[in-house]
Motif scaffolding. Sequence first.
Motif, PDB file in Angstrom:
ATOM      1  N   GLY A 354     -19.437   0.699 -40.718  1.00 36.54           N
ATOM      2  CA  GLY A 354     -20.102   0.376 -39.463  1.00 36.54           C
ATOM      3  C   GLY A 354     -20.390  -1.108 -39.326  1.00 36.54           C
ATOM      4  N   ASP A 355     -20.788  -1.521 -38.102  1.00 40.98           N
ATOM      5  CA  ASP A 355     -21.091  -2.926 -37.849  1.00 40.98           C
ATOM      6  C   ASP A 355     -22.591  -3.176 -37.769  1.00 40.98           C
ATOM      7  N   GLY A 356     -23.413  -2.195 -38.190  1.00 39.71           N
ATOM      8  CA  GLY A 356     -24.858  -2.357 -38.124  1.00 39.71           C
ATOM      9  C   GLY A 356     -25.468  -2.946 -39.375  1.00 39.71           C
ATOM     10  N   GLY A 357     -24.671  -3.242 -40.385  1.00 38.61           N
ATOM     11  CA  GLY A 357     -25.182  -3.863 -41.602  1.00 38.61           C
ATOM     12  C   GLY A 357     -25.728  -2.896 -42.624  1.00 38.61           C
ATOM     13  N   ALA A 358     -25.438  -1.596 -42.496  1.00 36.91           N
ATOM     14  CA  ALA A 358     -25.928  -0.628 -43.482  1.00 36.91           C
ATOM     15  C   ALA A 358     -25.221  -0.854 -44.817  1.00 36.91           C
ATOM     16  N   PRO A 359     -25.955  -0.776 -45.928  1.00 34.42           N
ATOM     17  CA  PRO A 359     -25.329  -1.025 -47.240  1.00 34.42           C
ATOM     18  C   PRO A 359     -24.526   0.169 -47.729  1.00 34.42           C
ATOM     19  N   ALA A 360     -23.445  -0.126 -48.430  1.00 34.97           N
ATOM     20  CA  ALA A 360     -22.746   0.921 -49.165  1.00 34.97           C
ATOM     21  C   ALA A 360     -23.553   1.268 -50.411  1.00 34.97           C
ATOM     22  N   GLY A 361     -23.356   2.465 -50.914  1.00 34.77           N
ATOM     23  CA  GLY A 361     -24.080   2.883 -52.106  1.00 34.77           C
ATOM     24  C   GLY A 361     -23.457   2.349 -53.374  1.00 34.77           C
ATOM     25  N   ASN A 362     -24.164   2.538 -54.478  1.00 31.87           N
ATOM     26  CA  ASN A 362     -23.649   2.166 -55.794  1.00 31.87           C
ATOM     27  C   ASN A 362     -22.835   3.313 -56.381  1.00 31.87           C
ATOM     28  N   ILE A 363     -21.855   2.973 -57.192  1.00 29.14           N
ATOM     29  CA  ILE A 363     -21.083   3.945 -57.960  1.00 29.14           C
ATOM     30  C   ILE A 363     -21.371   3.691 -59.439  1.00 29.14           C
TER      31      ILE A 363
END
Length: 382
Positions: A354-363
């Motif tokens: 997305g373009d809202g700046g939400a972070p991806a999670g950690n693996i």
Amino acid sequence: QSGTLDNGTVQPARLSAPGGQINLASVASPGELSAVDFTPLSGMTMGNISLSQGASLETSADTAGRISIRGGQLMMDDASIKVISMNGPGGGIDTPNSSPTISITAETVALRNGALITADSYGTAAAGDITLNVDTLTTQAGVNRLPLNPTNNFNFAGNFIASDSRSTDAGGGPAGNITIQGVGGPGTAAASVLLKDSTISSRIFGGTTTTRPSGITITADSVVLANEGLPAGGRAATIVANTLGTAPGGHVAFNVNTLRSNVNPDETLMPGTKTVFVISNNDPGVTAGPTGTITISGIRPESTDAAQLVAVNNTFITTGVDGGNPRTAPGNITITTDTLSLDTGTQIFTASFGDGGAPAGNITLNVNTLRGNATHGTLITG
């Protein structure tokens, strides 16, 4: 049991108690059962229960009732168990003893040919919890295909276990929890769970940021996921806990000794299989709710307990983010196992699209041995 009319038409058997309770038990020897939960009181042998040819059990209502099944073996073939709620007062969240639930306890449970177990909500009521206390659970597709969404002509399942909150309104109730565990109930593990060409779903379509998140938890010595494909196509073999609104998505947890996806017991690849999906995603938009987390670990409850083997082939494990904002909680993926084997197009990813700046999670991969087959291609990305 369904019957056949003189003209050859099959008349499905239906047992309905709107907003009430259905208790179904089968015994194969003399003895006594508890009137509360049908627990054998004198070591009696439990009998077989068969639902087929369109047979159905249903307690659907504004606030649906409960269905409890206990036997030695439950076989569902082209049959359904439905506890569907609409606009009840929160689905009994404040009065858990009256909340809609489906509870199945049997040594062996077999779902075939379009078996449906659902505790969905279409309104303000909560979706019900579904609990399977089993030693062995197997699923097998047949000619029947069940849509994951009524308006979607692509995503189908050969068998479907669902506790979805399908209202798109902010006042929609929460999705329910789906638990597969040992026949002894909480704290015990099933011996074997085979999910072939089938879907387990705990999705929420509406709600708010404070809506209670749901979860899918499978505790078993051995879990096998397989997607051989359905007649006439369509996606199958999916474990999904998505959010399609502002409420948080559900969590997915495998507590196992071994987890194999499209992989044979000797770790060779099942030929000709389709992709298996294990996902907790969200929809586009800055107000989208956060995805849940995905964890794979050992049977014991402590997070450091390791599985023995996780071997996945042509499998997507993802908490990919399509919406949200910088404050959205990330959906992490954690795998704790002695050996992790990845093959043929497998992807483990937490990407933010997305373009809202939400972070991806950690693996996080806590392993002794990691094998990735570069010849066939695997991808791990955050």
